[in-house]
Design an enzyme around this catalytic site. Sequence first.
Site, mmCIF file in Angstrom:
data_model
loop_
_atom_site.group_PDB
_atom_site.id
_atom_site.type_symbol
_atom_site.label_atom_id
_atom_site.label_comp_id
_atom_site.label_asym_id
_atom_site.label_seq_id
_atom_site.Cartn_x
_atom_site.Cartn_y
_atom_site.Cartn_z
ATOM 1 N N LYS A 14 55.120 47.910 24.105
ATOM 2 C CA LYS A 14 54.137 47.691 25.168
ATOM 3 C C LYS A 14 53.433 48.997 25.542
ATOM 4 C CE LYS A 14 57.150 45.853 28.101
ATOM 5 N NZ LYS A 14 58.404 45.740 27.333
ATOM 6 N N ARG A 89 57.262 40.160 35.014
ATOM 7 C CA ARG A 89 58.496 39.941 34.276
ATOM 8 C C ARG A 89 59.225 38.685 34.728
ATOM 9 N NH1 ARG A 89 59.156 45.677 32.791
ATOM 10 N NH2 ARG A 89 60.934 45.868 31.413
ATOM 11 N N ARG A 128 64.626 56.180 20.579
ATOM 12 C CA ARG A 128 63.958 56.722 21.762
ATOM 13 C C ARG A 128 64.952 57.453 22.660
ATOM 14 N NH1 ARG A 128 60.617 52.565 25.374
ATOM 15 N NH2 ARG A 128 62.664 52.120 26.234
ATOM 16 N N ARG A 134 65.846 58.615 27.808
ATOM 17 C CA ARG A 134 65.800 57.688 28.938
ATOM 18 C C ARG A 134 67.198 57.170 29.228
ATOM 19 N NH1 ARG A 134 61.174 53.101 28.914
ATOM 20 N NH2 ARG A 134 62.920 51.859 29.656
ATOM 21 N N ARG A 145 69.586 44.652 29.110
ATOM 22 C CA ARG A 145 68.129 44.455 29.228
ATOM 23 C C ARG A 145 67.655 43.313 28.334
ATOM 24 N NH1 ARG A 145 66.712 50.277 27.804
ATOM 25 N NH2 ARG A 145 64.526 49.619 27.709
HETATM 26 P P1 ATP Z 1 59.873 49.472 27.039
HETATM 27 O O1 ATP Z 1 59.508 50.645 27.876
HETATM 28 O O2 ATP Z 1 60.352 49.836 25.693
HETATM 29 O O3 ATP Z 1 58.789 48.432 26.992
HETATM 30 P P2 ATP Z 1 61.354 48.096 29.023
HETATM 31 O O4 ATP Z 1 60.392 46.962 29.014
HETATM 32 O O5 ATP Z 1 62.777 47.740 29.195
HETATM 33 O O6 ATP Z 1 61.191 48.842 27.668
HETATM 34 P P3 ATP Z 1 60.124 49.452 31.313
HETATM 35 O O7 ATP Z 1 59.003 48.468 31.346
HETATM 36 O O8 ATP Z 1 59.789 50.872 31.287
HETATM 37 O O9 ATP Z 1 61.078 49.241 30.067
HETATM 38 O O10 ATP Z 1 61.087 49.113 32.567
HETATM 39 C C1 ATP Z 1 62.268 49.840 32.774
HETATM 40 C C2 ATP Z 1 63.051 49.219 33.897
HETATM 41 O O11 ATP Z 1 62.279 49.263 35.110
HETATM 42 C C3 ATP Z 1 63.399 47.732 33.735
HETATM 43 O O12 ATP Z 1 64.568 47.541 32.978
HETATM 44 C C4 ATP Z 1 63.550 47.293 35.206
HETATM 45 O O13 ATP Z 1 64.779 47.718 35.728
HETATM 46 C C5 ATP Z 1 62.474 48.100 35.908
HETATM 47 N N1 ATP Z 1 61.196 47.342 35.985
HETATM 48 C C6 ATP Z 1 60.022 47.685 35.389
HETATM 49 N N2 ATP Z 1 59.065 46.775 35.624
HETATM 50 C C7 ATP Z 1 59.650 45.818 36.388
HETATM 51 C C8 ATP Z 1 59.197 44.584 36.944
HETATM 52 N N3 ATP Z 1 57.944 44.142 36.747
HETATM 53 N N4 ATP Z 1 60.084 43.852 37.669
HETATM 54 C C9 ATP Z 1 61.335 44.269 37.876
HETATM 55 N N5 ATP Z 1 61.823 45.404 37.372
HETATM 56 C C10 ATP Z 1 61.003 46.193 36.630
HETATM 57 MG MG MG Z 2 57.447 50.830 28.402
#
Ligand code: ATP
Ligand code: MG
Length: 189
Positions: A14, A89, A128, A134, A145
């Site tokens: 993403k 999400r 990563r 991270r 996750r």
């Molecule tokens: P990547 O960065 O590879 O896409 P990811 O989707 O798990 O992986 P992030 O989108 O960076 O990572 O989110 C990291 C963490 O932040 C999530 O696991 C969650 O705890 C929190 N988070 C981020 N966005 C939301 C959201 N929209 N609602 C609830 N928690 C969130």
């Molecule tokens: Mg991301």
Amino acid sequence: MTNIIIFGAPGSGKGTYSDEIVKRYGMGHISTGDVLRAEIKAGTELGKTAKQYIDNGQLLPDSLMIDILASTYDALPKGQGVIFDGFPRTIAQAEALKAMLAERGDDMGVMIELIVDEETLLARLLNRAVEQGRADDNEETIKKRFAVYHAQTEPLAEWFEGEGIRHTFTWKGEKELMLGEIFDFLDKL
Ligand code: ATP
Ligand code: MG
């Protein structure tokens, strides 16, 4: 450019594709994960709360995320389009996003779904962990996750289908190929 929601499992790319899309079309970018990591780094109250959820692989409460999203959106320049990366999400977040945008005379635009097999996802996240360090990129938290993704986020794809804006792109082993397919689609909008 219209608004874009980029959707996919942890590690699906993403953030990577968002950066490429921003470079090509010059739009705004909201990564809720990046917003929360910046709060953690700055040691704010929100950061302290966020850390407890993130380190445990859980989602933050919808009401909190919806407030963060709205204020981040309102701080961006108008009329250039925004790419939403990591939000929504949950169905509640999606409904709130739709309503928040409608209140401002905007809409969700298109949803881009990234489909990547779980073996590739795990390999990317572990890689990563080495490159970016991270805290949530360790095998135990990654498994949580993935489970949270399947339970709470994946069902949203159908919600977007119902909105008529779901567009799916499947990983075939090459970033340039995937990016080319996404650009071909966005160029035509
Ligand atoms: P990547 O960065 O590879 O896409 P990811 O989707 O798990 O992986 P992030 O989108 O960076 O990572 O989110 C990291 C963490 O932040 C999530 O696991 C969650 O705890 C929190 N988070 C981020 N966005 C939301 C959201 N929209 N609602 C609830 N928690 C969130
Ligand atoms: Mg991301």
